[in-house]
Design a protein around this motif. Structure first.
Motif, short mmCIF file in Angstrom:
data_model
loop_
_atom_site.label_atom_id
_atom_site.label_comp_id
_atom_site.label_asym_id
_atom_site.label_seq_id
_atom_site.Cartn_x
_atom_site.Cartn_y
_atom_site.Cartn_z
N HIS A 114 28.53 39.36 40.17
CA HIS A 114 29.20 39.32 41.46
C HIS A 114 28.79 38.12 42.29
N PHE A 115 27.70 37.46 41.90
CA PHE A 115 27.10 36.44 42.75
C PHE A 115 27.46 35.04 42.27
N ASP A 116 27.80 34.19 43.25
CA ASP A 116 28.33 32.87 42.95
C ASP A 116 27.30 31.75 43.07
N ILE A 128 22.31 43.03 50.31
CA ILE A 128 22.74 43.40 51.65
C ILE A 128 24.09 42.75 51.90
N SER A 129 24.99 43.49 52.52
CA SER A 129 26.33 42.97 52.77
C SER A 129 26.32 41.97 53.93
N SER A 130 27.43 41.27 54.10
CA SER A 130 27.52 40.26 55.16
C SER A 130 27.31 40.86 56.54
N GLY A 161 27.65 38.16 51.07
CA GLY A 161 26.70 39.17 50.65
C GLY A 161 25.55 38.45 49.95
N ILE A 162 24.36 38.96 50.09
CA ILE A 162 23.20 38.28 49.52
C ILE A 162 22.37 39.27 48.71
N GLY A 163 21.64 38.74 47.77
CA GLY A 163 20.85 39.61 46.92
C GLY A 163 19.63 38.93 46.37
N ALA A 188 23.88 34.58 46.44
CA ALA A 188 24.88 34.89 47.46
C ALA A 188 26.23 35.09 46.80
N GLU A 189 26.99 36.05 47.36
CA GLU A 189 28.31 36.28 46.82
C GLU A 189 29.35 36.16 47.92
N SER A 190 30.41 35.42 47.63
CA SER A 190 31.33 34.95 48.66
C SER A 190 32.24 36.04 49.22
N LEU A 191 32.31 37.20 48.58
CA LEU A 191 33.17 38.27 49.10
C LEU A 191 32.48 39.12 50.16
N GLY A 192 31.18 38.90 50.35
CA GLY A 192 30.48 39.58 51.43
C GLY A 192 29.99 40.98 51.12
#
Length: 126
Positions: free
Chosen positions: A112-114, A51-53, A33-35, A98-102
């Motif tokens: 939430h973002f890594d 936006i989700s993966s 997932g990206i933001g 970007a967040e690894s859970l999508g």
């Protein structure tokens, strides 16, 4: 290790438009997932959009709804923020993440973002 690099910031007049880009390397964005976030001088960092993966979920902060559009091009490992009708309140450093859970939550929370980019300055001024 995912590396994110923003580009596209600059000076724009009120009412103008800019498109920010965030290029990823080190891993594919397909499953992230990206933001986009922004931080104005003297203020906390706030979530702008995500936006989700799969691309099936997109969320926006109330302050930018109808003016900003997030998109992703997994083939180019890049995502974008199209910003229209910019106002002086939009002056900030903009960060991609970007967040690894999508996922992409309605409340765009930086926790939430890594992975984070270094930021790009957007200045809205006449």
């Amino acid at each position: 290790q995912l590396l994110l690099v923003e580009s596209g910031g600059g000076l724009v007049q009120p009412g103008g438009s800019l498109r920010l880009s965030c290029a990823a390397s080190g891993d594919t964005l397909d499953y992230y997932g990206i933001g986009w976030f922004r931080q104005a001088p003297g203020k906390e960092r706030e979530g702008v959009s995500c936006i989700s993966s799969s691309g099936g979920s997109r969320n926006y902060a109330d302050s930018v709804k109808g003016r900003f559009t997030i998109s992703r091009d997994n083939g180019k490992n890049t995502f974008y923020l199209q910003m229209n009708s910019l106002q002086p309140g939009g002056t900030a450093v903009y960060y991609c993440a970007a967040e690894s859970l999508g996922g992409c939550q309605r409340r765009i929370n930086m926790q939430h973002f890594d992975y984070w980019g270094q930021g790009t300055q957007v200045t809205v001024s006449s």
